[in-house]
Design a protein around this motif. Structure first.
Motif, PDB file in Angstrom:
ATOM      1  N   ASN A 118      -7.337  -9.899  -7.552  1.00 40.98           N
ATOM      2  CA  ASN A 118      -8.286 -10.130  -6.344  1.00 40.98           C
ATOM      3  C   ASN A 118      -9.364  -9.061  -6.462  1.00 40.98           C
ATOM      4  O   ASN A 118      -9.132  -8.049  -6.877  1.00 40.98           O
ATOM      5  CB  ASN A 118      -7.426  -9.450  -5.296  1.00 40.98           C
ATOM      6  N   TYR A 148      -5.975   0.640  -5.331  1.00 43.66           N
ATOM      7  CA  TYR A 148      -5.708   1.330  -6.428  1.00 43.66           C
ATOM      8  C   TYR A 148      -6.491   2.740  -6.469  1.00 43.66           C
ATOM      9  O   TYR A 148      -5.981   3.886  -6.862  1.00 43.66           O
ATOM     10  CB  TYR A 148      -5.901   0.609  -7.788  1.00 43.66           C
ATOM     11  N   ARG A 205       4.115  -5.799   7.695  1.00 45.91           N
ATOM     12  CA  ARG A 205       4.144  -4.677   6.723  1.00 45.91           C
ATOM     13  C   ARG A 205       5.237  -4.693   5.727  1.00 45.91           C
ATOM     14  O   ARG A 205       5.919  -3.579   5.880  1.00 45.91           O
ATOM     15  CB  ARG A 205       3.590  -3.406   7.252  1.00 45.91           C
ATOM     16  N   ILE A 206       5.594  -5.740   4.870  1.00 50.74           N
ATOM     17  CA  ILE A 206       6.726  -5.504   4.029  1.00 50.74           C
ATOM     18  C   ILE A 206       6.248  -5.839   2.443  1.00 50.74           C
ATOM     19  O   ILE A 206       5.880  -6.859   2.099  1.00 50.74           O
ATOM     20  CB  ILE A 206       7.850  -6.381   4.264  1.00 50.74           C
ATOM     21  N   SER A 224       3.112 -10.296   2.653  1.00 49.18           N
ATOM     22  CA  SER A 224       1.927 -10.451   3.472  1.00 49.18           C
ATOM     23  C   SER A 224       1.137 -11.773   3.094  1.00 49.18           C
ATOM     24  O   SER A 224       0.435 -12.186   4.085  1.00 49.18           O
ATOM     25  CB  SER A 224       0.884  -9.154   3.127  1.00 49.18           C
ATOM     26  N   THR A 229       4.589  -9.072  -2.384  1.00 48.59           N
ATOM     27  CA  THR A 229       4.690  -8.885  -1.006  1.00 48.59           C
ATOM     28  C   THR A 229       5.104  -9.877   0.056  1.00 48.59           C
ATOM     29  O   THR A 229       4.880 -11.019  -0.572  1.00 48.59           O
ATOM     30  CB  THR A 229       2.999  -8.339  -0.702  1.00 48.59           C
ATOM     31  N   ASP A 275       0.675  -1.194   0.084  1.00 50.44           N
ATOM     32  CA  ASP A 275       0.055  -0.023  -0.013  1.00 50.44           C
ATOM     33  C   ASP A 275       0.905   1.140  -0.062  1.00 50.44           C
ATOM     34  O   ASP A 275       0.503   2.195  -0.597  1.00 50.44           O
ATOM     35  CB  ASP A 275      -0.875   0.022   1.172  1.00 50.44           C
ATOM     36  N   CYS A 290      -3.708  -6.573 -12.076  1.00 43.87           N
ATOM     37  CA  CYS A 290      -3.706  -7.461 -10.897  1.00 43.87           C
ATOM     38  C   CYS A 290      -3.711  -8.715 -11.107  1.00 43.87           C
ATOM     39  O   CYS A 290      -4.781  -9.359 -11.776  1.00 43.87           O
ATOM     40  CB  CYS A 290      -4.800  -6.931  -9.729  1.00 43.87           C
ATOM     41  N   ASP A 303       0.536  -6.032 -10.161  1.00 38.22           N
ATOM     42  CA  ASP A 303       0.422  -6.448  -9.004  1.00 38.22           C
ATOM     43  C   ASP A 303       0.173  -8.018  -8.913  1.00 38.22           C
ATOM     44  O   ASP A 303      -0.724  -8.679  -9.031  1.00 38.22           O
ATOM     45  CB  ASP A 303      -0.876  -5.748  -8.085  1.00 38.22           C
TER      46      ASP A 303
HETATM   47  C1  LIG Z   1      -3.180  -8.435  -0.135  1.00 35.78           C
HETATM   48  C2  LIG Z   1      -2.972  -7.624  -1.122  1.00 35.78           C
HETATM   49  C3  LIG Z   1      -1.630  -6.765  -1.158  1.00 35.78           C
HETATM   50  C4  LIG Z   1      -0.619  -6.793  -0.326  1.00 35.78           C
HETATM   51  O1  LIG Z   1      -0.751  -5.419   0.477  1.00 35.78           O
HETATM   52  P1  LIG Z   1       0.310  -5.331   1.716  1.00 35.78           P
HETATM   53  O2  LIG Z   1       0.200  -3.795   1.818  1.00 35.78           O
HETATM   54  O3  LIG Z   1       1.749  -5.593   1.059  1.00 35.78           O
HETATM   55  O4  LIG Z   1      -0.029  -6.084   2.865  1.00 35.78           O
HETATM   56  C5  LIG Z   1      -1.345  -6.113  -2.543  1.00 35.78           C
HETATM   57  N1  LIG Z   1      -2.047  -6.363  -3.516  1.00 35.78           N
HETATM   58  C6  LIG Z   1      -3.378  -7.007  -3.740  1.00 35.78           C
HETATM   59  C7  LIG Z   1      -3.908  -7.310  -4.710  1.00 35.78           C
HETATM   60  C8  LIG Z   1      -3.672  -7.625  -2.435  1.00 35.78           C
HETATM   61  O5  LIG Z   1      -4.652  -8.619  -2.468  1.00 35.78           O
END
Ligand SMILES: *Cc1c(COP(=O)(O)O)cnc(C)c1O
Length: 365
Positions: free
Chosen positions: A166, A120, A229-230, A220, A218, A92, A162, A191
């Motif tokens: 998602n 976005y 948070r990386i 995450s 990411t 983010d 993306c 992404d």
């Molecule tokens: C979860 C997700 C992220 C990751 O976000 P972070 O800030 O790195 O946790 C990025 N893009 C998409 C499409 C996601 O679903």
């Protein structure tokens, strides 16, 4: 718009004027002193006596602003030079930085392909940039190239793609992504937050071909480190340098850097979890398909599954909440009418979910 090679590509022409002109803040720790572990550090107004922590005395110093050791680990794993990697406080932060560097408020526009990741649009609105939406195709959730070409105008600065997407979970076709990167004269952000769950290869292997491409990944999701948070950006050295200039000096904390390195050193456990998630995804796909109130289970290349409910996803959502299962109701999202997005859980969690859905389905029939 008919640019098939990048011989005329001029990165500076895409950078916001005020950004082109700034001299970055040079933090004390960016100078040579940071490397010299044995020096006496009296340059950054830290507390030389230490912190009141009983377990450690290592957090009284500012962290490495460029996260060199962590980048070296990521570079090894992803087979990409550290100079082409940027790390942010989650993806983010990186999305926000891309807006700050490449778009002009009240002037430019950015193109997104809903249904897609919400940040976005949110980030664009925060920056006062117009959001142009070209919807994905119905059911297949692929890019609509004809409509995208019509939507692009001279003020279009950034396109966000993306893949895997998602909340739909599918891969976007490789040749369509290539087509956009090659034809669009601005910045393309791809992404790949969920790429480790996909059978498709990352575009990072082809980075050299595309000077306008920024790939987001990411720690995450597949790495299970959402709490640290990386976020990762992979791009040309030039673009990475602009990001370094614009970011906050110490944007990734010492503790996040340290723990991420420990996790990245444990690749075996990463692959073990990944394998489990993929086999649980299969189990969920098979089981969900057999539940009568579920109209459609969309194919997933990620760690979640989108399902369409034959009537009222809302009621099912509420039923699951009552059973203490939280999924994401997507019914208000364009092209996701009556859909729920379900993250792949542990086997026990998934079994319980399937069981509750079956019971609900029986009640409805
Ligand atoms: C979860 C997700 C992220 C990751 O976000 P972070 O800030 O790195 O946790 C990025 N893009 C998409 C499409 C996601 O679903």
């Amino acid at each position: 718009m008919n640019k098939d090679d990048f011989s005329n590509f001029n990165l500076n022409s895409l950078i916001r004027d005020n950004i082109l002109k700034i001299d970055p803040y040079l933090s004390a720790r960016e100078e040579y002193s940071y490397q010299e572990k044995n020096s006496i550090f009296l340059d950054a107004n830290e507390n030389s006596f230490g912190s009141p922590l009983s377990f450690s005395n290592s957090y009284n110093r500012y962290p490495d602003p460029l996260q060199k050791e962590l980048k070296r680990k990521i570079s090894e794993i992803k087979k990409i030079s550290s100079s082409k990697i940027f790390l942010g406080n989650g993806s983010d932060e990186i999305i926000d930085l891309i807006y700050r560097i490449f778009s002009r408020p009240n002037t430019d526009n950015v193109i997104i392909f809903p249904p897609t990741y919400g940040m976005y649009e949110v980030s664009g609105k925060i920056h006062g940039v117009d959001i142009v939406k070209v919807f994905l195709t119905e059911e297949e959730y692929q890019l609509n190239l004809k409509k995208i070409k019509k939507a692009i105008n001279p003020y279009s600065r950034i396109i966000f793609i993306c893949s895997p997407n998602n909340p739909t979970g599918n891969d976007i076709k490789k040749e369509d992504i290539e087509n956009i990167i090659k034809k669009f004269p601005g910045i393309v952000v791809l992404d790949e937050a969920y790429i480790d769950f996909s059978e498709k290869e990352s575009f990072s292997l082809e980075l050299e071909k595309y000077p306008n491409l920024i790939i987001l990944q990411t720690l995450s999701k597949s790495w299970g480190l959402a709490g640290l948070r990386i976020g990762i950006a992979i791009s040309s050295e030039e673009i990475i340098q602009w990001m370094n200039k614009v970011k906050f000096p110490y944007n990734v904390s010492q503790i996040s850097q340290k723990i991420a390195i420990q996790a990245l050193n444990n690749k075996d456990l990463f692959f073990y979890h990944l394998k489990n998630i993929l086999s649980e995804r299969k189990y969920m796909e098979d089981s969900l398909t057999k539940i009568p109130i579920i109209d459609k289970v969309y194919p997933s290349s990620s760690n979640f599954i989108l399902v369409k409910i034959s009537f009222s996803s809302k009621n099912l959502y509420q039923h699951l909440i009552d059973k203490k299962i939280i999924v994401r109701d997507q019914s208000k999202i364009i092209l996701c009418n009556e859909c729920l997005r379900i993250t792949v859980g542990t086997h026990e969690e998934n079994e319980y979910l399937i069981d509750q859905m079956k019971k609900y389905s029986e009640k409805c029939s």
